[in-house]
Design an enzyme around this catalytic site. Structure first.
Site, mmCIF file in Angstrom:
data_model
loop_
_atom_site.group_PDB
_atom_site.id
_atom_site.type_symbol
_atom_site.label_atom_id
_atom_site.label_comp_id
_atom_site.label_asym_id
_atom_site.label_seq_id
_atom_site.Cartn_x
_atom_site.Cartn_y
_atom_site.Cartn_z
ATOM 1 N N GLY A 134 0.789 -1.209 0.000
ATOM 2 C CA GLY A 134 0.000 0.000 0.000
ATOM 3 C C GLY A 134 0.815 1.248 0.000
ATOM 4 N N SER A 135 0.139 2.354 0.173
ATOM 5 C CA SER A 135 0.443 3.378 -0.764
ATOM 6 C C SER A 135 0.551 4.818 -0.309
ATOM 7 C CB SER A 135 -0.593 3.312 -1.861
ATOM 8 O OG SER A 135 -1.859 3.317 -1.302
#
Length: 225
Positions: free
Chosen positions: A185-186
């Site tokens: 994720g991010s």
């Protein structure tokens, strides 16, 4: 050193790659194809290992600084309306993590956890303007000695499907300690007081536990000059 959240995935990947390499060795008679399959498996293992790496970084703790909670690139610096907790204006600093970055989340400041909440949601790309309010995310508020309440938000992206958050209401936390992980994720957003001084610029690469994101401004000292 690897993060504990990756141990199961690393173990599964290791066994799958081992099976792929052995199967290719015994059952693929074409040499170039055999080597290609084996190399593909090893590359997959290396990518998983590098994603879950957890380099040891000792933070130089300071009540006067907010440190980067993650590695990545600064993609947003602006004054915004924060509607979940503060219900008012704050300075937002957003850090985007590529798959090649270290994905450990660390506490940006020392203090006491006042709020910690998980929100299920969408999986828009991390740079989408609505990702901060519509994607799967966790919101954590730390009450700090100098900055007062600061908020950070772990945000899942188009690829991420699981956010790990260790912060629980009432916990006393130390700047630089492990706060969680975003699997594949991010993005992490920070919401800071309007009177703090932002120490980074747009597109700047930051290092978790090392880069100063913002500094405390003492209004009394400023007015004394």
């Amino acid at each position: 050193m690897f993060h504990r959240e990756g141990q199961k995935i690393i173990l599964i990947t290791f066994f799958l790659v081992s099976a792929m390499v052995l199967s290719a060795h015994y059952f693929i008679p074409i040499p170039w194809l055999k080597i290609g399959v084996q190399l593909l498996g090893l590359v997959a293992l290396i990518l998983v290992l590098q994603f879950f790496r957890n380099p040891k970084r000792i933070a130089v703790k300071s009540f006067d600084e907010i440190l980067a909670p993650v590695d990545g690139k600064v993609v947003v610096i602006e004054e915004v309306e924060e509607n979940e907790y503060f219900k008012g204006k704050r300075k937002q600093v957003s850090i985007f993590m590529s798959p090649l970055n270290v994905h450990v989340t660390r506490y940006a400041a020392s203090g006491t956890i006042k709020y910690s909440k998980y929100h299920p949601g969408k999986y828009l790309v991390a740079w989408h303007p609505k990702a901060s309010e519509e994607n799967e995310r966790t919101t954590v508020v730390i009450n700090t000695p100098k900055f007062g309440d600061i908020l950070y938000r772990q945000i899942a992206g188009a690829v991420a499907r699981r956010i790990v958050n260790y912060a629980e209401k009432g916990d006393t936390v130390q700047q630089g300690d492990d706060a969680g992980f975003i699997k594949f994720g991010s993005r992490v957003d920070l919401f800071l007081p309007l009177d703090c001084a932002i120490a980074v610029k747009l597109d700047q690469k930051v290092v978790g536990n090392k880069t100063c994101i913002a500094t405390f401004v003492d209004e009394k000292e400023e007015t004394s000059y």
